[in-house]
Design a protein around this motif. Structure first.
Motif, short mmCIF file in Angstrom:
data_model
loop_
_atom_site.label_atom_id
_atom_site.label_comp_id
_atom_site.label_asym_id
_atom_site.label_seq_id
_atom_site.Cartn_x
_atom_site.Cartn_y
_atom_site.Cartn_z
N PHE A 50 0.83 -1.21 0.00
CA PHE A 50 0.00 0.00 0.00
C PHE A 50 0.86 1.26 0.00
CE2 PHE A 50 -1.95 3.39 2.54
CZ PHE A 50 -3.01 3.70 1.69
N LEU A 51 1.91 1.27 0.81
CA LEU A 51 2.78 2.44 0.88
C LEU A 51 3.54 2.65 -0.44
CD1 LEU A 51 4.24 2.19 4.48
CD2 LEU A 51 2.62 3.86 3.61
N ASP A 52 3.93 1.55 -1.07
CA ASP A 52 4.62 1.66 -2.36
C ASP A 52 3.68 2.22 -3.43
OD1 ASP A 52 6.84 1.29 -4.07
OD2 ASP A 52 5.90 -0.54 -4.87
N LYS A 53 2.47 1.68 -3.49
CA LYS A 53 1.50 2.17 -4.48
C LYS A 53 1.07 3.61 -4.20
CE LYS A 53 -0.36 -2.33 -5.69
NZ LYS A 53 -1.52 -3.22 -5.64
N SER A 54 0.93 3.95 -2.94
CA SER A 54 0.52 5.32 -2.62
C SER A 54 1.64 6.31 -2.93
CB SER A 54 0.10 5.43 -1.15
OG SER A 54 1.20 5.18 -0.30
N THR A 55 2.90 5.90 -2.77
CA THR A 55 4.01 6.78 -3.10
C THR A 55 4.04 7.07 -4.60
OG1 THR A 55 5.30 5.89 -1.27
CG2 THR A 55 6.52 7.06 -2.98
N TRP A 56 3.88 6.03 -5.41
CA TRP A 56 3.86 6.22 -6.86
C TRP A 56 2.64 7.03 -7.30
CZ3 TRP A 56 7.78 5.80 -9.96
CH2 TRP A 56 8.84 4.97 -9.62
N THR A 57 1.50 6.79 -6.68
CA THR A 57 0.28 7.52 -7.04
C THR A 57 0.42 9.01 -6.68
OG1 THR A 57 -1.02 5.53 -6.66
CG2 THR A 57 -2.22 7.61 -6.74
N LEU A 58 0.90 9.29 -5.47
CA LEU A 58 1.08 10.68 -5.06
C LEU A 58 2.12 11.39 -5.92
CD1 LEU A 58 0.92 10.35 -1.17
CD2 LEU A 58 -0.71 11.53 -2.65
N GLY A 59 3.16 10.68 -6.32
CA GLY A 59 4.16 11.27 -7.21
C GLY A 59 3.56 11.61 -8.57
N GLY A 60 2.72 10.72 -9.10
CA GLY A 60 2.05 11.00 -10.38
C GLY A 60 1.08 12.16 -10.28
N ILE A 61 0.35 12.22 -9.17
CA ILE A 61 -0.58 13.33 -8.96
C ILE A 61 0.18 14.65 -8.85
CG2 ILE A 61 -2.22 14.32 -7.29
CD1 ILE A 61 -3.16 11.44 -6.73
N LEU A 62 1.32 14.62 -8.17
CA LEU A 62 2.12 15.83 -8.02
C LEU A 62 2.62 16.34 -9.37
CD1 LEU A 62 3.53 17.83 -6.09
CD2 LEU A 62 5.46 16.26 -6.05
N ILE A 63 3.10 15.45 -10.22
CA ILE A 63 3.57 15.85 -11.54
C ILE A 63 2.41 16.40 -12.38
CG2 ILE A 63 4.51 14.97 -13.73
CD1 ILE A 63 6.27 13.11 -12.03
N ALA A 64 1.25 15.75 -12.31
CA ALA A 64 0.09 16.23 -13.07
C ALA A 64 -0.36 17.61 -12.59
CB ALA A 64 -1.05 15.22 -12.95
N LEU A 65 -0.36 17.81 -11.27
CA LEU A 65 -0.76 19.12 -10.74
C LEU A 65 0.22 20.22 -11.15
CD1 LEU A 65 -2.00 18.30 -7.13
CD2 LEU A 65 -3.34 19.21 -9.02
N ILE A 66 1.49 19.91 -11.17
CA ILE A 66 2.48 20.90 -11.57
C ILE A 66 2.30 21.27 -13.04
CG2 ILE A 66 4.95 21.26 -11.95
CD1 ILE A 66 5.43 19.66 -9.37
N LEU A 67 2.09 20.26 -13.89
CA LEU A 67 1.89 20.54 -15.31
C LEU A 67 0.59 21.31 -15.56
CD1 LEU A 67 3.13 17.21 -16.92
CD2 LEU A 67 4.29 19.41 -16.86
N LEU A 68 -0.46 20.96 -14.84
CA LEU A 68 -1.74 21.67 -15.02
C LEU A 68 -1.70 23.08 -14.46
CD1 LEU A 68 -4.30 18.82 -14.26
CD2 LEU A 68 -3.82 19.90 -16.46
N SER A 69 -0.85 23.31 -13.46
CA SER A 69 -0.79 24.65 -12.89
C SER A 69 -0.18 25.65 -13.86
CB SER A 69 0.00 24.64 -11.58
OG SER A 69 1.37 24.40 -11.84
N THR A 70 0.61 25.18 -14.81
CA THR A 70 1.16 26.10 -15.80
C THR A 70 0.07 26.65 -16.71
OG1 THR A 70 1.67 24.31 -17.35
CG2 THR A 70 3.40 24.96 -15.80
#
Length: 121
Positions: A50-70
């Motif tokens: 669960f921690l491994d999957k949540s780390t990868w999911t949160l990392g993907g969400i972070l990258i998507a939010l950064i790209l969308l914020s532009t």
């Protein structure tokens, strides 16, 4: 969602990502090793997955939010600079073209014979 909303969402995701990474043990034990064997209720043996999957999911969400914020950032062509302030005026740059020199006038001149002393005698 405006740019401020994206900044708030990025900050929340960053804190969750920090928590997910800090809970994990770098040698594989992590949170599941502190609870003992697989006899525990609630499926503690799946905690590392669960921690491994949540780390990868949160990392993907972070990258998507950064790209969308532009896309929400609208400060690229406006004159309201936050760095300089409103009271600073920038003088316009003026350039003067160098004056081109006039070409010398070419007049057709006729030469008269020069009188010399010997010719005068």
């Amino acid at each position: 969602m405006g740019f401020t909303g994206f900044l708030i969402a990025i900050t929340i995701v960053c804190f969750l990502l920090i928590l997910a990474i800090m809970v994990q043990n770098p040698k594989g034990g992590g949170l599941s090793s502190s609870f003992g064997g697989s006899q525990q209720l609630g499926g503690v043996q799946k905690t590392t997955d669960f921690l491994d999957k949540s780390t990868w999911t949160l990392g993907g969400i972070l990258i998507a939010l950064i790209l969308l914020s532009t896309l929400a950032f609208n400060g690229s062509g406006s004159n309201d600079s936050k760095v300089l302030g409103d009271d600073v005026t920038i003088p316009p740059v003026t350039t003067t073209a160098p004056a081109t020199p006039q070409a010398p006038a070419t007049e057709a001149t006729t030469t008269a014979p020069v009188k010399t002393e010997e010719a005068a005698k």
